[in-house]
Design a protein around this motif. Structure first.
Motif, PDB file in Angstrom:
ATOM      1  N   TRP A   1       0.699  -1.215   0.081  1.00 14.68           N
ATOM      2  CA  TRP A   1       0.115   0.099  -0.082  1.00 14.68           C
ATOM      3  C   TRP A   1       0.843   1.190   0.078  1.00 14.68           C
ATOM      4  O   TRP A   1       0.439   2.258  -0.576  1.00 14.68           O
ATOM      5  CB  TRP A   1      -0.831  -0.043   1.281  1.00 14.68           C
TER       6      TRP A   1
ATOM      7  N   ASP B   1       2.487   1.685  -3.455  1.00  9.77           N
ATOM      8  CA  ASP B   1       1.438   2.125  -4.129  1.00  9.77           C
ATOM      9  C   ASP B   1       0.887   3.621  -4.116  1.00  9.77           C
ATOM     10  O   ASP B   1       1.071   4.476  -5.090  1.00  9.77           O
ATOM     11  CB  ASP B   1       0.109   1.693  -3.973  1.00  9.77           C
TER      12      ASP B   1
ATOM     13  N   ARG C   1      -6.880  -2.593  -9.784  1.00  8.48           N
ATOM     14  CA  ARG C   1      -5.646  -2.384  -9.349  1.00  8.48           C
ATOM     15  C   ARG C   1      -4.854  -3.382  -9.738  1.00  8.48           C
ATOM     16  O   ARG C   1      -5.138  -4.677  -9.303  1.00  8.48           O
ATOM     17  CB  ARG C   1      -5.435  -1.847  -7.786  1.00  8.48           C
TER      18      ARG C   1
ATOM     19  N   PRO D   1       1.040  -1.448  -9.435  1.00 14.13           N
ATOM     20  CA  PRO D   1       1.122  -0.096  -9.505  1.00 14.13           C
ATOM     21  C   PRO D   1       0.374   0.285 -10.672  1.00 14.13           C
ATOM     22  O   PRO D   1       0.265   1.490 -10.758  1.00 14.13           O
ATOM     23  CB  PRO D   1       2.571   0.002 -10.052  1.00 14.13           C
TER      24      PRO D   1
END
Length: 525
Positions: A72, A75, A465, A468
């Motif tokens: 996370w 990202d 998603r 990336p």
């Protein structure tokens, strides 16, 4: 190491070219050896730390940080080195922070496992900025707004030299450039490269706008075709042969069918092509040979390399760059008739009478699979860089197509917080109705303000998603400009664009009105 880290940090946020030059020049003047040589190599893209890969860094951080938390964080930040530098939980270390100069030498020759242990220990000794700079160094991803040319220009300004003097010897030197700094600081003469097959800086052309054409005295210019290949230089000296790209990268290993048959001494300038039965193959065929460390017999047979020559810089050890273009062309023709280098021919001089004839030649370029025309002053000497006036390139008009944005990914450096790399597609008939298939990827052609709006649109319209990468609602149409299109087995659509870039963002156009794949296929020659 900390001093280099501060330099990188300031370069990243220095907005002006002159500011970057001053920062680097100050560093090169005052930093110790070998640190400044390693810094120069890193900034110029000439440092290769083979035992440190991004996968190694990811494995290290996920041993100390929850993989989900790291995922996370990565990202959100969008940059591996910055993410690891910020999230890394330190442990007490039994070693001092590394100096910049010792990092490449200590990693040299280590196995991946041994390199991982060393990098881990360094991460524990550095602060976040130091960790970020060290990771940028070992993974080869500087991206601080500095090109190789700009780094060399800063070096030249630091010691009161001309950048072309440095370019002349650059490719015969290796990090940490002790010989180079000894010369720059007046301790020795300039390193002698006369017996080496080194790269010589290329002379480049300026784009020619149609409205500028009427201002030229066309009788002073010769015209040549602009071939759809890549610019190369063959350097042969004292039984050493090298083939260089336009940026000075040694690509000899990928083209043994060229370098293994060179029997002359000199430096020649030309265009690398794939040639079959006298016909130039599409650029996509040449791409099959590029960026390879090894080539198979099948590849050599199916994609035969060829160089179309258009200039001569050295004949044996005689420097011809001070001669006029007309004189050099005569020398090149005489040289070629005498030596008959295999897998080469001469780029023809294209006759024309006036502007109308020149325009007609350019209009015919696309059908003939040519990029356009070159105009070269007959009296021009061979000057490194891009001098204004002697040479012009007049490329054919770009093709355009309305496409739909499918995926987006964050950029690097200043763009690491923005979605700036876009994959776009065209419509075709699928089993369940119309479907989009990717036809290209672009990350240029838009303004900073447009980038902000694009970034917001991606965030507001993400539907899936993939690490990336963000898949977005098929709702944004982009008119893409590109130079040509070729068949490609590597892409789901079966085609590949050459040099795609944003031409116009069609915020107002419905996605279903974008172009179909058939429109792109019709542009293939």
């Amino acid at each position: 190491m900390l001093r280099f880290a501060r330099l990188l940090d300031r370069l990243l946020y220095a907005p002006q070219r002159n500011s970057k030059l001053k920062l680097m020049a100050d560093y090169f003047r005052t930093a110790p050896d070998p640190d400044r040589g390693i810094a120069l190599a890193a900034l110029a893209g000439a440092l290769d730390v083979k035992s440190a890969k991004p996968s190694t860094i990811r494995a290290l951080v996920t041993e100390r940080v929850d993989p989900e938390l790291f995922g996370w964080s990565y990202d959100f930040v969008g940059d591996l080195a910055e993410t690891v530098a910020l999230i890394w939980p330190e442990k007490p270390a039994n070693r001092a922070a590394p100096s910049l100069g010792e990092i490449p030498s200590e990693l040299a020759g280590l196995s991946a496992a041994a390199a991982s242990e060393v990098i881990e220990s360094w991460l524990d000794t550095l602060d976040p900025t130091g960790r970020w700079a060290m990771l940028k160094l070992v993974t080869g991803g500087m991206r601080v707004g500095v090109s190789a040319r700009l780094a060399k220009t800063a070096l030249a300004e630091a010691f009161g030299r001309e950048v072309d003097e440095i370019e002349e010897i650059w490719h015969g030197l290796a990090p940490p450039y002790g010989e180079l700094f000894d010369w720059l600081e007046g301790r020795t003469d300039r390193p002698d490269m006369s017996a080496r097959a080194v790269f010589r800086p290329l002379m480049l052309a300026n784009p020619l706008e149609k409205e500028d054409l009427a201002r030229l005295d066309l009788s002073a210019y010769a015209a040549e075709w602009k071939w759809d290949g890549i610019r190369v230089q063959i350097a042969a000296r004292c039984n050493e042969v090298r083939l260089y790209s336009r940026t000075g990268d040694d690509i000899s290993a990928a083209f043994p069918d060229i370098v293994d048959f060179v029997s002359f001494e000199g430096v020649l300038d030309g265009e690398l092509l794939v040639l079959r039965e006298g016909e130039v193959a599409p650029f996509n065929d040449l791409q099959q040979r590029l960026n390879r460390k090894r080539v198979t017999a099948k590849m050599l047979r199916e994609h035969p390399a060829h160089i179309r020559l258009y200039d001569i810089l050295f004949e044996r050890d005689e420097d011809l760059r001070g001669l006029s273009f007309t004189e050099r062309r005569t020398r090149l023709e005489t040289f070629w008739e005498r030596e008959k280098p295999v897998r080469t021919d001469l780029s023809e001089i294209v006759p024309f009478e006036d502007i109308a004839a020149l325009e007609a030649l350019r209009e015919a370029c696309r059908e003939a699979q040519l990029e356009g025309l070159m105009l070269k002053r007959r009296d021009s000497v061979y000057q490194p860089g891009r001098p204004k006036g002697p040479w012009f390139k007049w490329k054919r008009d770009a093709l355009t197509l309305d496409t739909v944005v499918m995926y987006a990914q964050r950029g690097h450096g200043k763009r690491s917080s923005f979605y700036s790399d876009f994959t776009f597609g065209a419509w075709r008939d699928g089993e369940e109705g119309p479907e989009l298939v990717p036809v290209g990827k672009a990350y240029s052609g838009f303004t900073d303000e447009e980038l902000k709006r694009l970034d917001k649109w991606v965030r507001d319209n993400t539907i899936q998603r993939y690490g990336p990468v963000r898949e977005v609602t098929p709702g944004l149409v982009v008119e893409v400009a590109f130079d040509s299109v070729h068949r490609s087995s590597r892409h789901k659509s079966g085609v590949a664009m050459r040099f795609p870039r944003f031409h116009r963002i069609r915020w107002d156009k419905p996605a279903e009105e974008a172009d179909r794949l058939e429109s792109l296929e019709q542009l293939i020659h």
